[in-house]
Design a protein around this motif. Structure first.
Motif, PDB file in Angstrom:
ATOM      1  N   THR A  62       0.805  -1.221   0.000  1.00  0.00           N
ATOM      2  CA  THR A  62       0.000   0.000   0.000  1.00  0.00           C
ATOM      3  C   THR A  62       0.839   1.272   0.000  1.00  0.00           C
ATOM      4  O   THR A  62       0.290   2.366  -0.114  1.00  0.00           O
ATOM      5  CB  THR A  62      -0.932   0.032   1.227  1.00  0.00           C
ATOM      6  OG1 THR A  62      -0.130  -0.055   2.417  1.00  0.00           O
ATOM      7  CG2 THR A  62      -1.909  -1.122   1.184  1.00  0.00           C
ATOM      8  N   THR A  63       2.149   1.138   0.151  1.00  0.00           N
ATOM      9  CA  THR A  63       3.008   2.322   0.231  1.00  0.00           C
ATOM     10  C   THR A  63       4.245   2.113  -0.631  1.00  0.00           C
ATOM     11  O   THR A  63       5.310   1.760  -0.141  1.00  0.00           O
ATOM     12  CB  THR A  63       3.424   2.623   1.684  1.00  0.00           C
ATOM     13  OG1 THR A  63       3.973   1.429   2.273  1.00  0.00           O
ATOM     14  CG2 THR A  63       2.247   3.098   2.503  1.00  0.00           C
ATOM     15  N   ALA A  64       4.092   2.332  -1.933  1.00  0.00           N
ATOM     16  CA  ALA A  64       5.224   2.242  -2.849  1.00  0.00           C
ATOM     17  C   ALA A  64       6.198   3.374  -2.573  1.00  0.00           C
ATOM     18  O   ALA A  64       5.792   4.518  -2.355  1.00  0.00           O
ATOM     19  CB  ALA A  64       4.734   2.303  -4.292  1.00  0.00           C
ATOM     20  N   MET A  65       7.501   3.071  -2.590  1.00  0.00           N
ATOM     21  CA  MET A  65       8.520   4.048  -2.237  1.00  0.00           C
ATOM     22  C   MET A  65       9.228   4.603  -3.474  1.00  0.00           C
ATOM     23  O   MET A  65      10.440   4.528  -3.617  1.00  0.00           O
ATOM     24  CB  MET A  65       9.535   3.415  -1.284  1.00  0.00           C
ATOM     25  CG  MET A  65       9.037   3.212   0.125  1.00  0.00           C
ATOM     26  SD  MET A  65       8.893   4.776   1.049  1.00  0.00           S
ATOM     27  CE  MET A  65       7.108   4.993   1.061  1.00  0.00           C
ATOM     28  N   HIS A  66       8.451   5.153  -4.394  1.00  0.00           N
ATOM     29  CA  HIS A  66       9.051   5.861  -5.524  1.00  0.00           C
ATOM     30  C   HIS A  66       8.446   7.252  -5.643  1.00  0.00           C
ATOM     31  O   HIS A  66       7.334   7.503  -5.184  1.00  0.00           O
ATOM     32  CB  HIS A  66       8.874   5.078  -6.835  1.00  0.00           C
ATOM     33  CG  HIS A  66       7.442   4.782  -7.175  1.00  0.00           C
ATOM     34  ND1 HIS A  66       6.877   3.530  -7.032  1.00  0.00           N
ATOM     35  CD2 HIS A  66       6.447   5.570  -7.664  1.00  0.00           C
ATOM     36  CE1 HIS A  66       5.613   3.558  -7.404  1.00  0.00           C
ATOM     37  NE2 HIS A  66       5.331   4.796  -7.801  1.00  0.00           N
ATOM     38  N   VAL A  67       9.213   8.148  -6.225  1.00  0.00           N
ATOM     39  CA  VAL A  67       8.741   9.498  -6.484  1.00  0.00           C
ATOM     40  C   VAL A  67       8.413   9.610  -7.960  1.00  0.00           C
ATOM     41  O   VAL A  67       8.898   8.824  -8.783  1.00  0.00           O
ATOM     42  CB  VAL A  67       9.782  10.560  -6.081  1.00  0.00           C
ATOM     43  CG1 VAL A  67      10.002  10.561  -4.579  1.00  0.00           C
ATOM     44  CG2 VAL A  67      11.105  10.326  -6.809  1.00  0.00           C
ATOM     45  N   GLY A  68       7.605  10.587  -8.290  1.00  0.00           N
ATOM     46  CA  GLY A  68       7.207  10.748  -9.677  1.00  0.00           C
ATOM     47  C   GLY A  68       7.093  12.203 -10.063  1.00  0.00           C
ATOM     48  O   GLY A  68       7.172  13.108  -9.227  1.00  0.00           O
ATOM     49  N   SER A  69       6.913  12.420 -11.341  1.00  0.00           N
ATOM     50  CA  SER A  69       6.659  13.767 -11.850  1.00  0.00           C
ATOM     51  C   SER A  69       5.723  13.659 -13.041  1.00  0.00           C
ATOM     52  O   SER A  69       5.677  12.630 -13.725  1.00  0.00           O
ATOM     53  CB  SER A  69       7.965  14.452 -12.261  1.00  0.00           C
ATOM     54  OG  SER A  69       8.577  13.763 -13.329  1.00  0.00           O
ATOM     55  N   VAL A  70       4.989  14.730 -13.250  1.00  0.00           N
ATOM     56  CA  VAL A  70       4.100  14.833 -14.407  1.00  0.00           C
ATOM     57  C   VAL A  70       4.468  16.120 -15.126  1.00  0.00           C
ATOM     58  O   VAL A  70       4.229  17.219 -14.624  1.00  0.00           O
ATOM     59  CB  VAL A  70       2.621  14.846 -13.986  1.00  0.00           C
ATOM     60  CG1 VAL A  70       1.720  14.987 -15.210  1.00  0.00           C
ATOM     61  CG2 VAL A  70       2.263  13.578 -13.212  1.00  0.00           C
ATOM     62  N   MET A  71       5.084  15.981 -16.284  1.00  0.00           N
ATOM     63  CA  MET A  71       5.542  17.134 -17.063  1.00  0.00           C
ATOM     64  C   MET A  71       4.663  17.276 -18.302  1.00  0.00           C
ATOM     65  O   MET A  71       4.448  16.308 -19.029  1.00  0.00           O
ATOM     66  CB  MET A  71       7.005  16.949 -17.468  1.00  0.00           C
ATOM     67  CG  MET A  71       7.954  16.787 -16.291  1.00  0.00           C
ATOM     68  SD  MET A  71       9.681  16.446 -16.781  1.00  0.00           S
ATOM     69  CE  MET A  71       9.543  14.731 -17.316  1.00  0.00           C
ATOM     70  N   ILE A  72       4.163  18.470 -18.512  1.00  0.00           N
ATOM     71  CA  ILE A  72       3.272  18.741 -19.639  1.00  0.00           C
ATOM     72  C   ILE A  72       4.022  19.608 -20.653  1.00  0.00           C
ATOM     73  O   ILE A  72       4.631  20.615 -20.291  1.00  0.00           O
ATOM     74  CB  ILE A  72       1.983  19.419 -19.169  1.00  0.00           C
ATOM     75  CG1 ILE A  72       1.226  18.486 -18.205  1.00  0.00           C
ATOM     76  CG2 ILE A  72       1.096  19.794 -20.358  1.00  0.00           C
ATOM     77  CD1 ILE A  72      -0.037  19.085 -17.626  1.00  0.00           C
ATOM     78  N   PHE A  73       3.949  19.197 -21.924  1.00  0.00           N
ATOM     79  CA  PHE A  73       4.733  19.848 -22.978  1.00  0.00           C
ATOM     80  C   PHE A  73       3.840  20.343 -24.107  1.00  0.00           C
ATOM     81  O   PHE A  73       2.766  19.796 -24.361  1.00  0.00           O
ATOM     82  CB  PHE A  73       5.742  18.860 -23.574  1.00  0.00           C
ATOM     83  CG  PHE A  73       6.822  18.423 -22.630  1.00  0.00           C
ATOM     84  CD1 PHE A  73       8.049  19.075 -22.599  1.00  0.00           C
ATOM     85  CD2 PHE A  73       6.615  17.338 -21.783  1.00  0.00           C
ATOM     86  CE1 PHE A  73       9.048  18.650 -21.735  1.00  0.00           C
ATOM     87  CE2 PHE A  73       7.610  16.911 -20.919  1.00  0.00           C
ATOM     88  CZ  PHE A  73       8.833  17.577 -20.891  1.00  0.00           C
ATOM     89  N   GLN A  74       4.352  21.369 -24.800  1.00  0.00           N
ATOM     90  CA  GLN A  74       3.778  21.813 -26.067  1.00  0.00           C
ATOM     91  C   GLN A  74       4.703  21.340 -27.174  1.00  0.00           C
ATOM     92  O   GLN A  74       5.880  21.715 -27.205  1.00  0.00           O
ATOM     93  CB  GLN A  74       3.661  23.337 -26.110  1.00  0.00           C
ATOM     94  CG  GLN A  74       2.952  23.862 -27.343  1.00  0.00           C
ATOM     95  CD  GLN A  74       1.474  23.458 -27.376  1.00  0.00           C
ATOM     96  OE1 GLN A  74       0.754  23.668 -26.408  1.00  0.00           O
ATOM     97  NE2 GLN A  74       1.044  22.874 -28.490  1.00  0.00           N
ATOM     98  N   PRO A  75       4.237  20.478 -28.078  1.00  0.00           N
ATOM     99  CA  PRO A  75       5.135  19.968 -29.117  1.00  0.00           C
ATOM    100  C   PRO A  75       5.517  21.063 -30.107  1.00  0.00           C
ATOM    101  O   PRO A  75       4.774  22.046 -30.282  1.00  0.00           O
ATOM    102  CB  PRO A  75       4.304  18.868 -29.779  1.00  0.00           C
ATOM    103  CG  PRO A  75       2.887  19.250 -29.520  1.00  0.00           C
ATOM    104  CD  PRO A  75       2.879  19.940 -28.187  1.00  0.00           C
ATOM    105  N   PRO A  76       6.652  20.925 -30.758  1.00  0.00           N
ATOM    106  CA  PRO A  76       7.043  21.897 -31.788  1.00  0.00           C
ATOM    107  C   PRO A  76       6.191  21.728 -33.038  1.00  0.00           C
ATOM    108  O   PRO A  76       5.354  20.812 -33.125  1.00  0.00           O
ATOM    109  CB  PRO A  76       8.505  21.530 -32.046  1.00  0.00           C
ATOM    110  CG  PRO A  76       8.580  20.061 -31.739  1.00  0.00           C
ATOM    111  CD  PRO A  76       7.627  19.848 -30.589  1.00  0.00           C
ATOM    112  N   GLY A  77       6.418  22.591 -34.006  1.00  0.00           N
ATOM    113  CA  GLY A  77       5.611  22.559 -35.222  1.00  0.00           C
ATOM    114  C   GLY A  77       5.689  21.256 -35.971  1.00  0.00           C
ATOM    115  O   GLY A  77       4.701  20.815 -36.576  1.00  0.00           O
ATOM    116  N   ASP A  78       6.861  20.606 -35.937  1.00  0.00           N
ATOM    117  CA  ASP A  78       6.995  19.356 -36.670  1.00  0.00           C
ATOM    118  C   ASP A  78       6.623  18.139 -35.838  1.00  0.00           C
ATOM    119  O   ASP A  78       6.825  16.998 -36.251  1.00  0.00           O
ATOM    120  CB  ASP A  78       8.423  19.195 -37.206  1.00  0.00           C
ATOM    121  CG  ASP A  78       9.473  19.220 -36.097  1.00  0.00           C
ATOM    122  OD1 ASP A  78       9.101  19.533 -34.939  1.00  0.00           O
ATOM    123  OD2 ASP A  78      10.643  18.943 -36.391  1.00  0.00           O
ATOM    124  N   GLY A  79       6.080  18.391 -34.631  1.00  0.00           N
ATOM    125  CA  GLY A  79       5.552  17.307 -33.825  1.00  0.00           C
ATOM    126  C   GLY A  79       6.569  16.658 -32.907  1.00  0.00           C
ATOM    127  O   GLY A  79       7.770  16.940 -32.951  1.00  0.00           O
TER     128      GLY A  79
END
Length: 473
Positions: free
Chosen positions: A19-36
């Protein structure tokens, strides 16, 4: 011989439960460039950079009989496609759908038969955006040999060059069981104190470990005594934790905190009111509104006790690793109706702990879990969890980030939200990161105990607006 995990790193493995996983995380949100931007580009970025950090291709191997801490060994079957995964949100791809996805994948324990990290490329967000969700085990992150996998993905410069083709990786042959035992014996001979720890048996070993636990806990307990004359108050923030989670991200503007600091930091100690104090005051106001909406009793003396790690500098601030962490235990005055008064009370309490030597060093805290020989780590884990429940109601980590944009290749990162794990008995953890003019909260909560965590997120936004406007409750 392979690198051996430190007692602290090993403790994170032993602390981990279903019930208590010992990992950290992140959520990063990006805007893709024109060519994807696509999953293959993300894979190439990671492939071009992890070669400099061998730990990301290594896994944990236990020593037979647990006569010593585990070791890091090369994963001969390393599979990048396992670690970097692709998924998509159904239409319309809202932030709420992303939150639900994070709440599903983050609680899942990492596979210990593989390197202890995962990355998810999440496409289909509204407005053409994509997200990168990471998971990195605490045992892997030591600040020297390895960092959070998120640090590998982003860079301060925009580039279409995703790195040169790496020299093919040649893993070292894993040690045999006999070699692992022999290495443990050699290490023990080199460190006589470890021999004493390992040969003590039965009652003597338990007594030895218990005394060391008391010594390590002494600084923590004394801080609690100075902070309040009683244990952490009862709170809905403390509950039995299940394996399911709710996760909420809250986006705010850094300029709002600066405005509040400038307007409210008046008087003899004006320079001592920090942005971190304003963040804590914002959370305090959010807790107040949330508790009242729940129908919880809130009176003038009501507090929520928080463990707040604070970065401090050693004698050589210019040194790469001079930055250290001290833990402050602070009572957040949720019973105080005045927003500005809450801020001043918090600023005074934080300054008092830092200047009065009442903050606890990270080493002392770590020793609560990492003091014991491997065979007794379970005892240390239980002790650490028991102390933490009495010590504080919630953990709040606030990490200042760069105020200039970061990129994955040529895709600009728009925002980033931390995901911090829950400890036993802790129904909520709050991670905060400032980045490029924003302050981003990640609220990680037990699904059953905190079914209204989204309302807490909304209350934090309202609390900041209250502070900025100058109006009082």
């Amino acid at each position: 011989m392979s690198d051996r995990l430190t007692s602290l790193d090993a403790s994170f493995l032993y602390l981990e439960q279903s019930t208590t996983a010992m990992h950290v995380g992140s959520v990063m949100i990006f805007q893709p460039p024109g060519d994807g931007f696509d999953h293959d580009k993300l894979v190439r970025i990671i492939e071009s950079r992890i070669g400099a950090i061998p730990r990301f291709r290594q896994k944990v191997r236990d020593v037979p009989g647990r006569i010593a801490n585990p070791v890091w060994v090369d994963d001969e079957s390393f599979d990048m496609s396992y670690h970097v995964r692709r998924t998509g949100l159904p239409r319309p791809g809202t932030d709420r759908q992303l939150q639900d996805f994070v709440a599903r994948v983050q609680p899942r324990k990492l596979d210990r038969t593989r390197p202890l990290w995962e990355v998810y490329y999440v496409e289909g967000l509204q407005r053409g955006r994509f997200a990168v969700v990471t998971k990195t085990h605490h045992a892997l992150i030591d600040g020297v040999n390895a960092l959070d996998i998120a640090h590998v993905i982003v860079d301060s410069t925009r580039t279409q060059d995703l790195g040169e083709e790496q020299v093919p990786w040649e893993p070292k042959a894993p040690p045999s069981s006999v070699e692992l035992v022999a290495g443990a014996v050699v290490d023990a001979v080199r460190r006589p104190t470890q021999v004493l720890d390992l040969v003590r048996g039965g009652v003597n070993d338990a007594l030895h470990v218990g005394l060391r636990a008391v010594e390590s806990a002494g600084a923590v307990v004394s801080t609690v005594a100075r902070t309040a004359a009683r244990p952490a108050p009862p709170s809905p923030l403390n509950a039995e934790v299940g394996s399911a989670r709710r996760w909420v991200m809250v986006s705010t503007d850094l300029e709002d905190y600066r405005v509040v600091r400038k307007r409210l930091a008046k008087g003899a100690y004006a320079e001592d009111v920090t942005i971190n104090d304003v963040v804590l005051a914002t959370i305090t106001g959010g807790f107040r509104s949330w508790l009242l909406a729940r129908g919880e009793p809130v009176h003038s003396g009501t507090v929520v006790r928080a463990m707040v790690p604070v970065s401090v500098y050693g004698d050589d601030p210019s040194g790469m690793y001079a930055n250290q962490v001290m833990a402050c235990v602070i009572n957040l005055p949720v019973g105080e109706p005045g927003a500005s008064m809450r801020l001043h009370q918090i600023a005074f309490a934080m300054r008092q702990q830092m200047e009065g030597g009442q903050a606890v060093g990270a080493t002392s805290l770590a020793n609560l879990a990492g003091f014991a020989p491997p065979t007794l780590h379970a005892l240390g884990a239980r002790l650490g969890s028991a102390v933490s429940r009495r010590l504080y109601n919630v953990m709040i980590t606030n990490v200042p980030g760069p105020q200039s944009p970061l990129y994955a290749g040529d895709a600009e990162m728009l925002s980033t939200y931390p995901v911090t794990p829950l400890a036993r008995g802790q129904a909520l953890s709050i991670g905060i990161t400032s980045y490029h003019g924003g302050v981003y909260y990640g609220l990680n909560a037990d699904r059953d105990a905190m079914s209204d965590v989204d309302e807490l997120g909304a209350s934090i936004v309202e609390s900041l607006a209250e502070l900025r406007s100058g109006r009082e409750s």
